[in-house]
Design an enzyme around this catalytic site. Structure first.
Site, PDB file in Angstrom:
ATOM      1  CG  ASP A  86     119.863  68.763 -42.157  1.00 33.64           C
ATOM      2  OD1 ASP A  86     119.096  69.678 -42.524  1.00 33.64           O
ATOM      3  OD2 ASP A  86     119.478  67.764 -41.523  1.00 33.64           O
TER       4      ASP A  86
ATOM      5  CB  THR B 178     120.750  65.308 -45.482  1.00 36.44           C
ATOM      6  OG1 THR B 178     120.235  66.314 -44.590  1.00 36.44           O
ATOM      7  CG2 THR B 178     122.256  65.255 -45.302  1.00 36.44           C
TER       8      THR B 178
ATOM      9  CG  ASP C 217     123.788  66.713 -40.977  1.00 32.39           C
ATOM     10  OD1 ASP C 217     123.682  66.136 -42.076  1.00 32.39           O
ATOM     11  OD2 ASP C 217     122.976  66.536 -40.050  1.00 32.39           O
TER      12      ASP C 217
ATOM     13  NE  ARG D 227     118.224  65.763 -38.366  1.00 30.51           N
ATOM     14  CZ  ARG D 227     117.002  65.285 -38.172  1.00 30.51           C
ATOM     15  NH1 ARG D 227     116.527  65.171 -36.956  1.00 30.51           N
ATOM     16  NH2 ARG D 227     116.259  64.900 -39.174  1.00 30.51           N
TER      17      ARG D 227
ATOM     18  CG  ASP E   8     122.581  62.245 -39.006  1.00 33.89           C
ATOM     19  OD1 ASP E   8     121.413  62.213 -39.478  1.00 33.89           O
ATOM     20  OD2 ASP E   8     122.907  62.999 -38.072  1.00 33.89           O
TER      21      ASP E   8
ATOM     22  NE  ARG F 172     112.672  62.518 -40.189  1.00 34.42           N
ATOM     23  CZ  ARG F 172     113.764  62.989 -40.779  1.00 34.42           C
ATOM     24  NH1 ARG F 172     114.852  62.257 -40.832  1.00 34.42           N
ATOM     25  NH2 ARG F 172     113.782  64.209 -41.293  1.00 34.42           N
TER      26      ARG F 172
ATOM     27  N   GLY G 298     114.898  62.357 -44.110  1.00 32.00           N
ATOM     28  CA  GLY G 298     114.295  63.520 -44.762  1.00 32.00           C
ATOM     29  C   GLY G 298     114.687  63.560 -46.232  1.00 32.00           C
TER      30      GLY G 298
HETATM   31  O1  F6P Z   1     117.323  66.390 -42.019  1.00 31.95           O
HETATM   32  C1  F6P Z   1     116.536  67.187 -42.833  1.00 31.95           C
HETATM   33  C2  F6P Z   1     115.538  67.966 -41.997  1.00 31.95           C
HETATM   34  O2  F6P Z   1     114.756  68.753 -42.879  1.00 31.95           O
HETATM   35  C3  F6P Z   1     116.140  68.839 -40.906  1.00 31.95           C
HETATM   36  O3  F6P Z   1     116.688  70.032 -41.401  1.00 31.95           O
HETATM   37  C4  F6P Z   1     114.958  69.018 -39.996  1.00 31.95           C
HETATM   38  O4  F6P Z   1     115.366  69.261 -38.673  1.00 31.95           O
HETATM   39  C5  F6P Z   1     114.250  67.685 -40.094  1.00 31.95           C
HETATM   40  O5  F6P Z   1     114.682  67.093 -41.310  1.00 31.95           O
HETATM   41  C6  F6P Z   1     112.749  67.773 -40.091  1.00 31.95           C
HETATM   42  O6  F6P Z   1     112.280  66.468 -40.086  1.00 31.95           O
HETATM   43  P1  F6P Z   1     110.775  66.049 -40.409  1.00 31.95           P
HETATM   44  O7  F6P Z   1     110.550  66.275 -41.873  1.00 31.95           O
HETATM   45  O8  F6P Z   1     110.708  64.619 -40.040  1.00 31.95           O
HETATM   46  O9  F6P Z   1     109.915  66.952 -39.588  1.00 31.95           O
END
Ligand code: F6P
Length: 319
Positions: A127, A125, A129, A171, A103, A72, A11
């Site tokens: 998050d 990120t 985390d 997340r 991560d 991803r 992300g």
């Molecule tokens: O890791 C960053 C994040 O925005 C999280 O907070 C969220 O759960 C996830 O990515 C959403 O992912 P995507 O953009 O692939 O829907």
């Protein structure tokens, strides 16, 4: 080390561009060539790789998103995918790689390290985390975006004397919720790291209502569950007019704050320093305002810890 690569993965997070800029400029300052790898590990496998010059990273320090794009990539979780990536790195004469991401991205960097390719992980990120750092690039900007939204929601919540549930990202981590809840004066903060009892939340809302409170705000971290469901439950149990806002991807965009730009610049440059010292397999971070680095495998084995003292404080301040 004569030539390094840099990629952003997972992300996107505000400040990733500032980190890419720092990697490129720091490397060129030390007469090292830098290659940008586009679309994260996907682009690494496909050979989407281009040389970056000083000017390639001009006018990006203030921009959200990532000029290198991100993805991803499930395929990179396989050994074949990883070896394909290493083949591309070798083909382009790249001796070391800086990976900016969360991560999942670190897992890729760990795998490359285990295959003998020197990688440095830079925590990017929203998050917050990642173990081995107190703050990740993008967290501060996302937090400020959430605070801005909470302040606006508060205006309409007061006018209509409503209860608002605001679901935020993160997340499996509750950092965005906790910091935003504390800074935004939320009545309750629901995070995955702490159990909650819906009856306690309802009682608190009712107590507030009885003493003339005009509105209430409850922050729900996405890792706890659906804000919409929790909002429904609260409305049914309290009979208070309740609305839900799911902030979603707005939290990932926008111009990075000064804090994120500085953090990204320091961490990106530090990653290059480590590669210059011949180090690989490290994860960089910030602790007590000092740059730190850990073995990436050990860092990933650890668990990110949320600040539970802050959680306790948020409860004490919202009685
Ligand atoms: O890791 C960053 C994040 O925005 C999280 O907070 C969220 O759960 C996830 O990515 C959403 O992912 P995507 O953009 O692939 O829907």
């Amino acid at each position: 080390m004569k030539r390094i690569g840099v990629l952003t993965s997972g992300g996107d997070a505000p400040g990733m561009n500032a980190a890419v800029r720092a990697v490129v400029r720091k490397a060129i300052y030390h007469n090292i060539e830098v290659y940008g790898i586009y679309q994260g590990y996907q682009g690494l496998m496909n050979g989407s790789i281009k040389k970056l010059e000083l000017g390639s990273v001009g006018d990006i320090v203030q921009r959200g998103g990532t000029m290198l794009f991100s993805a991803r990539c499930l395929e990179f979780k396989t050994k074949e995918g990883q070896l394909q990536g290493i083949e591309q790195l070798k083909k382009h004469g790249i001796d070391g790689l800086v990976v900016i991401g969360g991560d999942g991205s670190y897992m890729g960097a760990k795998a490359l390290t285990e295959h003998g390719f020197p990688c440095i992980g830079v925590p990017g990120t929203i998050d917050n985390d990642i173990p081995g750092t107190e703050f990740t690039i993008g967290f501060d900007t996302a937090l400020n975006t959430v605070i801005d939204a909470i302040d606006k929601i508060r205006d309409t919540a007061t006018s209509h004397e409503r209860t608002y549930v605001v679901e935020v990202m993160g997340r499996n981590a509750g950092d965005i919720a906790l910091w935003a809840g504390l800074a935004g004066g939320a009545e309750s903060i629901l995070i995955p790291e702490a159990d909650y009892d819906i009856n306690d939340i309802v009682q608190k809302l009712q107590r507030g209502h009885e003493r003339g409170k005009k509105h209430s705000i409850i922050i729900v971290a996405e890792g706890v569950g659906s804000g919409v469901e929790i909002g429904k439950q609260i409305e049914e149990m309290t009979n208070l007019d309740t609305r839900v806002t799911v902030l979603g991807h707005v939290q990932r965009g926008g111009s990075p704050t000064a804090v994120d730009r500085v953090l990204a610049s320091r961490l990106g440059a530090y990653a290059v320093e480590l590669l210059l010292e011949g180090k690989g397999g490290r994860a960089v971070g910030i602790e007590k305002n000092q740059l730190v680095d850990y073995d990436i495998i050990e860092a990933l084995a650890r668990k990110h810890q949320i600040n539970m003292d802050m959680y306790k404080l948020s409860q004490e301040l919202s009685i």
